[in-house]
Design a protein around this motif. Structure first.
Motif, short mmCIF file in Angstrom:
data_model
loop_
_atom_site.label_atom_id
_atom_site.label_comp_id
_atom_site.label_asym_id
_atom_site.label_seq_id
_atom_site.Cartn_x
_atom_site.Cartn_y
_atom_site.Cartn_z
N LYS A 1 0.70 -1.11 0.17
CA LYS A 1 0.03 -0.06 -0.06
C LYS A 1 0.86 1.26 0.07
CE LYS A 1 -2.25 0.95 3.62
NZ LYS A 1 -3.45 1.15 4.68
N GLU B 1 -10.89 9.39 -10.85
CA GLU B 1 -10.86 7.61 -10.41
C GLU B 1 -9.72 7.17 -11.04
OE1 GLU B 1 -14.44 6.28 -11.93
OE2 GLU B 1 -15.77 7.14 -10.27
N ALA C 1 -9.48 3.40 -6.66
CA ALA C 1 -9.13 4.72 -6.09
C ALA C 1 -9.90 5.80 -6.77
CB ALA C 1 -7.76 4.86 -5.88
N PHE D 1 -3.85 10.29 -2.51
CA PHE D 1 -4.88 9.05 -2.45
C PHE D 1 -3.87 7.67 -1.90
CE2 PHE D 1 -4.05 9.27 -6.78
CZ PHE D 1 -3.59 8.00 -7.10
N GLU D 2 -4.51 6.63 -1.45
CA GLU D 2 -3.93 5.29 -1.18
C GLU D 2 -4.16 4.31 -2.49
OE1 GLU D 2 -5.08 3.95 2.56
OE2 GLU D 2 -3.81 5.23 3.44
N LEU D 3 -3.13 3.61 -2.85
CA LEU D 3 -3.30 2.45 -3.97
C LEU D 3 -2.45 1.25 -3.52
CD1 LEU D 3 -4.30 1.70 -6.79
CD2 LEU D 3 -2.08 2.77 -7.49
#
Length: 442
Positions: free
Chosen positions: A139, A159, A169, A181-183
Motif C-alpha cells: 500500500k 478515479e 481509488a 490517495f492510497e493505492l
C-alpha cells in the motif's frame, strides 16, 4: 562528501514599478543559515520578459550582504521581469538559482498582450508515489498535481481504474491542484487515471509502472518533535531487501543514520528533529551495497513566524495623519536588515516569495512553487499539511546519489569568488603586440 551550498535572497523596496523608476534592492548570501564566508562577490541580473538580461550588477559582499540600485529605462516594454541573485559558485548548480518576479508598467508604450497558451497546450496531471515507486502488494500513498493550459495550479478530481476498468481509488485536490490517495498495486496491473478539470475538461493519464519487487517508504511528519518512517518490502526476492540503511541529511549535515533489519522486526525508525535547523530534510533508504531504493523529502518546521523588529507606536489610517513605528535592534549582533515602506493597495494580492520561503524552500527545489510565501504564513496543521504535499510532489535533486555512491562527482566549473578581480591582456598602440612590462591605471 557533500559540497557547500550557498543560498541567496534579494529584497526589493516593492514588487511593482513604473518605467523610469529605480529598483532599490538588498541581497543576502547564506551558508548553513549564516552569512556566507566563502564567496565575497554577488551578482544581480534583471531579465526582461523575453529572457534577455537587461542589467547586471556585480557587488562586494560584506558579512554576506550587499545593496544596490537598478534603473528602469523609459523605453523598456511593460511586463513581468525577473531578478536573479547568485554567487559565482552557485553557477555550478544553475537549477537552484532563485528568481524574484517584479512587474514593470509603462503607460507610454502599449502593453503587450498576455501570452496565450500554445495551440496544443492541455490541462495536465502528474502522479508521484511516496518514496518513488509503486511496488506489487504494498500500500502506497500517491500524490498528484494538476496544472491548467498556462502551467498554473487548477482543481481536479477523478478515479483510478485497473485494466478491467474497475475503480480502485478516487482522488480530489485539496490545495493548489495537489492531493493524495492510497493505492495497493496488484501484480501485472497497469493503472489509469481519468481526471476531471473545471469547465468539463478531461484527461486520461497513466500512473507510473508497478514494480514487481522493491521497497516502499512511508513518512509521518505531523509530530513537531519526531519524524517517523516505515519501510515495507515485496515478497519477491524479499531477502534482497532485508538489511537496509536509512540516512537523513539537512543542509549537507547528517541528521540521522541507522540500520533496518526487517526479519528482526526493525522496519521503522524515528528521527529526532527538535534540535535540527529549519529546512528540507532528505530521507534515503539504501541497500547493503549502497544502492538508493527509496527517497522522500520532508520539511522541518523549526522556523519562527513573524517579525518582532518593527513595533507600531502611533497608527492612524486617516488622511495625512502621522504614523510612528519604532525599531529596536539592541538584542542583535551585527544585524543585517532592510526596511521598506510601500502602498499596500499597489501590490498584487497573494503570497510572495519572502526570505523564509526563498532560503528554506524555493532554493532547495527544482521548478516552480506557486505562491511559496503561503507555506510560511503560519504553522497551522492545514498549512503544514499543504507544505507536505509540496514535499511529496517534488524532489531534492541537487545531485544523483547513485553517482555519488559510485564516486562519480558532478563537474565544477566555477570557484568561490573571494575578491573583485579583472583578467585579460593589454595590447600596445598597434593593436597587435602584447604589452609585457609597464604600469596600467584602470
Amino acid at each position: 562528501f557533500l559540497r557547500p551550498q550557498e543560498k541567496t535572497y534579494v529584497q526589493t523596496d516593492r514588487n511593482d514599478y513604473l518605467a523610469g523608476e529605480s529598483i532599490w534592492f538588498k541581497t543576502y548570501a547564506q551558508l548553513n543559515q549564516k552569512p556566507t564566508v566563502l564567496s565575497k562577490v554577488i551578482y544581480v541580473d534583471l531579465v526582461d520578459p523575453s529572457g534577455k538580461i537587461t542589467e547586471k550588477k556585480m557587488l562586494k559582499l560584506i558579512d554576506g550582504s550587499a545593496n544596490g540600485v537598478l534603473d528602469i529605462r523609459p523605453e523598456w516594454a511593460p511586463g513581468d521581469y525577473y531578478l536573479r541573485c547568485y554567487t559565482l559558485w552557485m553557477l555550478n548548480f544553475p537549477a537552484f538559482i532563485p528568481e524574484r518576479r517584479i512587474r514593470i508598467l509603462n503607460y507610454a508604450k502599449a502593453a503587450r498582450e498576455k501570452p496565450r497558451p500554445a495551440a496544443n497546450a492541455k490541462v495536465n496531471i502528474s502522479f508521484f508515489p511516496e518514496g518513488g515507486n509503486l511496488v506489487t502488494g504494498l500500500k502506497t500513498i500517491v500524490a498528484f498535481k494538476a496544472l491548467d493550459e498556462n502551467g498554473n495550479p487548477t482543481s481536479v478530481s477523478g478515479e483510478v481504474l485497473n485494466t478491467r476498468n474497475e475503480k480502485v481509488a478516487s482522488f480530489k485536490s485539496i490545495h493548489d491542484g495537489m492531493g493524495t490517495f492510497e493505492l495497493t498495486p496488484a501484480a501485472g496491473e497497469i493503472y489509469t487515471a481519468i481526471a476531471q478539470f473545471p469547465g468539463g475538461k478531461q484527461r486520461t493519464v497513466s500512473l507510473p509502472a508497478v514494480k514487481s519487487e522493491g521497497i516502499t517508504l512511508s513518512v509521518d511528519n505531523t509530530n513537531p518533535g519526531k519524524t517517523f518512517i516505515k519501510v515495507e518490502r515485496s515478497e519477491k526476492n524479499k531477502d534482497k531487501y532485508n538489511n537496509l540503511l536509512v540516512t537523513a541529511q539537512l543542509n549537507y549535515q547528517v541528521a540521522y543514520m541507522g540500520k533496518l533489519n526487517i526479519d528482526e522486526g526493525l522496519d521503522a525508525a524515528a528521527i529526532n528533529k527538535k534540535t535540527l535547523p529549519p529546512g528540507i530534510m532528505q530521507i534515503t533508504v539504501l541497500s547493503e551495497t549502497g544502492q538508493p531504493l527509496a527517497e522522500r523529502i520532508v520539511f522541518v518546521a523549526n522556523h519562527s513566524i513573524g517579525n518582532s523588529l518593527l513595533v507600531p507606536q502611533v497608527v492612524s489610517l486617516e488622511k495625512r495623519k502621522k504614523n510612528s513605528i519604532s525599531f529596536d535592534a539592541q538584542e542583535f549582533l551585527n544585524l543585517q536588515a532592510a526596511v521598506s515602506v510601500t502602498n499596500a493597495n499597489s501590490e498584487a494580492p497573494g503570497y510572495h516569495d519572502g526570505i523564509l520561503s526563498s532560503l528554506l524552500l524555493s532554493g532547495d527545489i527544482r521548478g516552480n512553487i506557486n505562491e511559496p510565501g503561503y507555506y510560511f504564513k503560519d504553522k497551522e496543521p492545514a498549512t503544514l499539511q499543504h507544505l507536505d504535499l509540496v514535499m511529496l510532489i517534488n524532489g531534492w535533486r541537487r545531485y544523483n546519489l547513485e553517482d555519488i555512491m559510485a564516486n562519480k562527482w558532478p563537474s565544477l566549473h566555477y570557484p568561490f569568488e573571494t575578491s573583485l578581480s579583472i583578467t585579460g591582456k593589454v595590447l600596445q598602440s598597434n593593436g597587435k603586440s602584447v604589452l609585457k612590462a609597464g604600469k596600467i591605471n584602470l
